[in-house]
Motif scaffolding. Structure first.
Motif, PDB file in Angstrom:
ATOM      1  N   GLY A 149      42.010  57.393  27.976  1.00 19.39           N
ATOM      2  CA  GLY A 149      41.295  57.569  29.236  1.00 19.39           C
ATOM      3  C   GLY A 149      42.192  58.248  30.255  1.00 19.39           C
ATOM      4  O   GLY A 149      43.160  58.942  29.888  1.00 19.39           O
ATOM      5  N   ASN A 150      41.929  58.048  31.553  1.00 20.80           N
ATOM      6  CA  ASN A 150      42.728  58.695  32.596  1.00 20.80           C
ATOM      7  C   ASN A 150      44.198  58.351  32.478  1.00 20.80           C
ATOM      8  O   ASN A 150      45.065  59.228  32.514  1.00 20.80           O
ATOM      9  N   LEU A 151      44.487  57.045  32.368  1.00 18.25           N
ATOM     10  CA  LEU A 151      45.884  56.625  32.312  1.00 18.25           C
ATOM     11  C   LEU A 151      46.535  57.089  31.017  1.00 18.25           C
ATOM     12  O   LEU A 151      47.648  57.629  31.033  1.00 18.25           O
TER      13      LEU A 151
ATOM     14  N   ASP B  54      41.229  55.598  20.139  1.00 19.87           N
ATOM     15  CA  ASP B  54      40.212  55.294  21.144  1.00 19.87           C
ATOM     16  C   ASP B  54      38.955  54.807  20.423  1.00 19.87           C
ATOM     17  O   ASP B  54      38.856  54.905  19.201  1.00 19.87           O
TER      18      ASP B  54
ATOM     19  N   ASP C 262      35.798  55.600  21.811  1.00 17.20           N
ATOM     20  CA  ASP C 262      34.719  56.435  22.343  1.00 17.20           C
ATOM     21  C   ASP C 262      34.499  57.643  21.420  1.00 17.20           C
ATOM     22  O   ASP C 262      35.392  58.480  21.258  1.00 17.20           O
TER      23      ASP C 262
ATOM     24  N   LYS D 178      35.744  61.061  22.313  1.00 13.26           N
ATOM     25  CA  LYS D 178      37.185  61.348  22.329  1.00 13.26           C
ATOM     26  C   LYS D 178      37.774  61.438  20.917  1.00 13.26           C
ATOM     27  O   LYS D 178      38.772  62.109  20.690  1.00 13.26           O
TER      28      LYS D 178
ATOM     29  N   ALA E  59      46.346  50.980  27.090  1.00 15.17           N
ATOM     30  CA  ALA E  59      45.710  51.511  28.314  1.00 15.17           C
ATOM     31  C   ALA E  59      44.194  51.531  28.129  1.00 15.17           C
ATOM     32  O   ALA E  59      43.535  52.553  28.319  1.00 15.17           O
ATOM     33  N   VAL E  60      43.673  50.347  27.725  1.00 15.73           N
ATOM     34  CA  VAL E  60      42.225  50.232  27.498  1.00 15.73           C
ATOM     35  C   VAL E  60      41.649  49.329  28.583  1.00 15.73           C
ATOM     36  O   VAL E  60      42.417  48.669  29.287  1.00 15.73           O
ATOM     37  N   PRO E  61      40.323  49.285  28.741  1.00 13.48           N
ATOM     38  CA  PRO E  61      39.743  48.390  29.743  1.00 13.48           C
ATOM     39  C   PRO E  61      40.000  46.920  29.392  1.00 13.48           C
ATOM     40  O   PRO E  61      40.275  46.588  28.240  1.00 13.48           O
TER      41      PRO E  61
ATOM     42  N   PHE F 125      49.360  47.959  30.258  1.00 12.54           N
ATOM     43  CA  PHE F 125      48.969  48.450  31.590  1.00 12.54           C
ATOM     44  C   PHE F 125      47.787  47.676  32.160  1.00 12.54           C
ATOM     45  O   PHE F 125      47.424  47.870  33.312  1.00 12.54           O
TER      46      PHE F 125
ATOM     47  N   VAL G 168      53.045  46.536  33.223  1.00  5.06           N
ATOM     48  CA  VAL G 168      53.268  47.433  34.361  1.00  5.06           C
ATOM     49  C   VAL G 168      52.270  47.068  35.435  1.00  5.06           C
ATOM     50  O   VAL G 168      51.079  46.923  35.130  1.00  5.06           O
TER      51      VAL G 168
ATOM     52  N   PHE H 106      51.538  48.447  39.352  1.00  9.99           N
ATOM     53  CA  PHE H 106      51.950  49.210  40.527  1.00  9.99           C
ATOM     54  C   PHE H 106      51.712  48.410  41.800  1.00  9.99           C
ATOM     55  O   PHE H 106      52.264  48.718  42.821  1.00  9.99           O
TER      56      PHE H 106
ATOM     57  N   ALA I 249      43.355  57.613  37.364  1.00  9.74           N
ATOM     58  CA  ALA I 249      43.536  56.253  36.817  1.00  9.74           C
ATOM     59  C   ALA I 249      43.806  55.283  37.978  1.00  9.74           C
ATOM     60  O   ALA I 249      43.318  54.161  37.986  1.00  9.74           O
TER      61      ALA I 249
ATOM     62  N   TYR J 223      41.288  51.962  39.411  1.00  5.11           N
ATOM     63  CA  TYR J 223      41.874  50.653  39.132  1.00  5.11           C
ATOM     64  C   TYR J 223      41.390  49.622  40.140  1.00  5.11           C
ATOM     65  O   TYR J 223      41.673  49.713  41.324  1.00  5.11           O
TER      66      TYR J 223
HETATM   67  N1  LIG Z   1      48.754  48.459  36.180  1.00  5.58           N
HETATM   68  C1  LIG Z   1      48.156  49.171  37.090  1.00  5.58           C
HETATM   69  O1  LIG Z   1      48.536  49.171  38.261  1.00  5.58           O
HETATM   70  C2  LIG Z   1      46.986  50.059  36.599  1.00  5.58           C
HETATM   71  C3  LIG Z   1      46.618  51.239  37.249  1.00  5.58           C
HETATM   72  C4  LIG Z   1      45.593  52.003  36.685  1.00  5.58           C
HETATM   73  C5  LIG Z   1      44.913  51.549  35.540  1.00  5.58           C
HETATM   74  N2  LIG Z   1      45.271  50.368  34.966  1.00  5.58           N
HETATM   75  C6  LIG Z   1      44.640  49.820  33.784  1.00  5.58           C
HETATM   76  O2  LIG Z   1      44.821  50.723  32.694  1.00  5.58           O
HETATM   77  C7  LIG Z   1      43.696  50.648  31.835  1.00  5.58           C
HETATM   78  C8  LIG Z   1      43.159  52.041  31.594  1.00  5.58           C
HETATM   79  O3  LIG Z   1      42.756  52.629  32.808  1.00  5.58           O
HETATM   80  P1  LIG Z   1      41.989  54.041  32.841  1.00  5.58           P
HETATM   81  O4  LIG Z   1      41.808  54.446  34.241  1.00  5.58           O
HETATM   82  O5  LIG Z   1      42.686  54.993  31.928  1.00  5.58           O
HETATM   83  O6  LIG Z   1      40.586  53.644  32.183  1.00  5.58           O
HETATM   84  P2  LIG Z   1      39.572  54.603  31.397  1.00  5.58           P
HETATM   85  O7  LIG Z   1      38.267  53.900  31.353  1.00  5.58           O
HETATM   86  O8  LIG Z   1      39.658  55.975  31.942  1.00  5.58           O
HETATM   87  O9  LIG Z   1      40.199  54.639  29.901  1.00  5.58           O
HETATM   88  C9  LIG Z   1      40.094  53.600  28.996  1.00  5.58           C
HETATM   89  C10 LIG Z   1      39.980  54.181  27.581  1.00  5.58           C
HETATM   90  O10 LIG Z   1      40.027  53.120  26.634  1.00  5.58           O
HETATM   91  C11 LIG Z   1      39.071  53.400  25.630  1.00  5.58           C
HETATM   92  N3  LIG Z   1      38.731  52.199  24.888  1.00  5.58           N
HETATM   93  C12 LIG Z   1      37.768  51.268  25.176  1.00  5.58           C
HETATM   94  N4  LIG Z   1      37.773  50.300  24.233  1.00  5.58           N
HETATM   95  C13 LIG Z   1      38.749  50.616  23.345  1.00  5.58           C
HETATM   96  C14 LIG Z   1      39.225  49.985  22.145  1.00  5.58           C
HETATM   97  N5  LIG Z   1      38.728  48.854  21.668  1.00  5.58           N
HETATM   98  N6  LIG Z   1      40.243  50.592  21.488  1.00  5.58           N
HETATM   99  C15 LIG Z   1      40.761  51.759  21.918  1.00  5.58           C
HETATM  100  N7  LIG Z   1      40.337  52.398  23.044  1.00  5.58           N
HETATM  101  C16 LIG Z   1      39.357  51.813  23.742  1.00  5.58           C
HETATM  102  C17 LIG Z   1      37.915  54.032  26.364  1.00  5.58           C
HETATM  103  O11 LIG Z   1      37.073  54.745  25.494  1.00  5.58           O
HETATM  104  C18 LIG Z   1      38.656  54.925  27.366  1.00  5.58           C
HETATM  105  O12 LIG Z   1      38.918  56.211  26.828  1.00  5.58           O
HETATM  106  C19 LIG Z   1      42.691  49.681  32.489  1.00  5.58           C
HETATM  107  O13 LIG Z   1      42.833  48.413  31.921  1.00  5.58           O
HETATM  108  C20 LIG Z   1      43.148  49.625  33.936  1.00  5.58           C
HETATM  109  O14 LIG Z   1      42.868  48.372  34.524  1.00  5.58           O
HETATM  110  C21 LIG Z   1      46.295  49.663  35.462  1.00  5.58           C
END
Ligand SMILES: NC(=O)c1ccc[n+]([C@@H]2O[C@H](COP(=O)([O-])OP(=O)(O)OC[C@H]3O[C@@H](n4cnc5c(N)ncnc54)[C@H](O)[C@@H]3O)[C@@H](O)[C@H]2O)c1
Ligand SMILES: NC(=O)c1ccc[n+]([C@@H]2O[C@H](COP(=O)([O-])OP(=O)(O)OC[C@H]3O[C@@H](n4cnc5c(N)ncnc54)[C@H](O)[C@@H]3O)[C@@H](O)[C@H]2O)c1
Lengths: 207, 207
Positions: free
Chosen positions: A88-90, A112, A114, A117, A148-150, A172, A188, A190, B93, B97
């Motif tokens: 995803g984004n992260l 992933d 999805d 992807k 970095a998944v939800p 994350f 991690v 932030f 990302a 969040y």
């Molecule tokens: N620590 C922090 O300060 C911080 C900051 C930003 C994001 N995050 C966390 O990072 C994670 C990712 O954030 P994002 O913005 O990239 O989210 P996003 O929704 O853009 O990306 C998540 C990706 O995970 C994939 N996914 C879903 N289920 C899956 C599975 N079972 N196996 C593999 N892939 C799977 C999705 O298809 C998607 O591509 C989230 O948990 C978010 O809370 C944390």
């Protein structure tokens, strides 16, 4: 047993020594290294003493020699093979970050869930279905998994990672992972850094 | 002057107290709080003593009361207004969040230099041209700037942020920012965490 805080400082020494190499500095005393990192020279010497004898007391440390010793201790002298869960984004920001490969970390596999992807090329690596992960992690000798998944997908991903024998996880997601003692998790967040900034913006004298 | 390490631990206490509230725990002793965070109870008492008298010695701390006091000290009791520079992978990302808004941090403005992104809606906020930033930062009373732009754009963005009077910066780029003493910078580097994981994957006994 070496204190956790000492291992964390090894990364600081590593980063600072790299800068000194860039600045063509060959020798550094423990006091100079300490000042650059707002530490005491006693702390620097104590930290390094856990790992052997480096530099001669009056002469200081040989920068390149100390750097290569620390890289061996940290295990970054040779490549560390990483798997990323979540493109995803992260995940994509982590894939695009050149800082990782410069310090010996290579993302070897991306997973992933999805369909949009899976099969796509991200920075030269093809995204694979998470259902193939257990087989691939073993084949590619993966040492570290980045998650970095939800939130709702974390538990199933951690199960896959632990079952395949990977012992180190960079998490994350905001969830606290429940794993056995032999699995090492670093999370991690932030938001902690934002809280420190918020404190200093209200108490500028403490900066 | 309060030590930097104490401010960092305030975030740890904050996070742990939040968990205790979720678990319906009303009172916590300094020893219990210390054990949960692998600290000594002396350290916990010493940290809190910088900020006043909390809890009675034999009774322990009132969890909700201590949490709200720490939130005030950290300045997260009221909203912190943030500006984000760079709506790329990492920026998006951060925008998505939910953890930030839960802890009182709201991204109020997004800036980018890419015409494809300017005017677009990201998670409910319209991306603005970086050339408007100096005017907008003042109007929206922004306290903290997050920098998630490429290396070559960092210097110009830092100039804009500092000129507009913002005193706190969260930096995601690998560059060390050169700023005056009155500007507080916190940098994020995931590679340090990867190095620690790499160390433990080679020395499992130190975990
Ligand atoms: N620590 C922090 O300060 C911080 C900051 C930003 C994001 N995050 C966390 O990072 C994670 C990712 O954030 P994002 O913005 O990239 O989210 P996003 O929704 O853009 O990306 C998540 C990706 O995970 C994939 N996914 C879903 N289920 C899956 C599975 N079972 N196996 C593999 N892939 C799977 C999705 O298809 C998607 O591509 C989230 O948990 C978010 O809370 C944390
Ligand atoms: N600390 C870490 O471990 C880590 C990890 C990942 C990424 N990063 C860093 O974070 C930064 C962003 O990474 P990314 O993957 O999101 O990159 P990206 O290229 O996807 O996004 C960068 C964004 O900044 C915008 N931009 C360029 N010049 C600008 C300017 N002058 N003003 C405002 N916006 C501008 C671009 O248009 C783009 O949208 C990079 O510096 C990268 O090195 C750090």
């Amino acid at each position: 047993k070496i204190p956790d805080a000492t291992i964390k400082r090894l990364s600081l020494y590593n980063k600072q020594l790299r800068r000194l190499v860039d600045e063509n500095i060959d020798i550094v005393r423990s006091k100079e290294l300490a000042d650059l990192l707002s530490l005491t020279s006693t702390q620097v010497r104590k930290d390094l003493s856990y790992f052997g004898k480096f530099g001669r007391r009056k002469k200081g440390y040989d920068v390149k020699l100390l750097l290569s010793s620390l890289c061996k201790i940290l295990g970054v002298a040779s490549d560390n093979r990483i798997a990323l869960f979540g493109a995803g984004n992260l995940g994509r920001a982590l894939l695009g970050y050149k800082g990782f490969s410069e310090r010996g970390f290579c993302i070897e596999a991306i997973f992933d869930a999805d369909p949009e992807k899976i099969g796509k090329n991200f920075f030269g690596k093809i995204c694979m279905p998470v259902s193939d992960a257990e087989k691939i992690l073993g084949e590619k000798d993966i040492k570290i998994a980045i998650i970095a998944v939800p939130d709702d997908a974390v538990d199933s991903v951690v199960d896959i990672v632990v079952r395949s024998g990977v012992k180190s996880i960079l998490n994350f997601t905001p969830r606290r992972l429940q794993v056995n003692n032999d699995v090492m998790v670093r999370s991690v967040d932030f938001t902690d850094k934002l809280e420190q900034l918020s404190y200093f913006s209200r108490h500028p004298m403490d900066n």
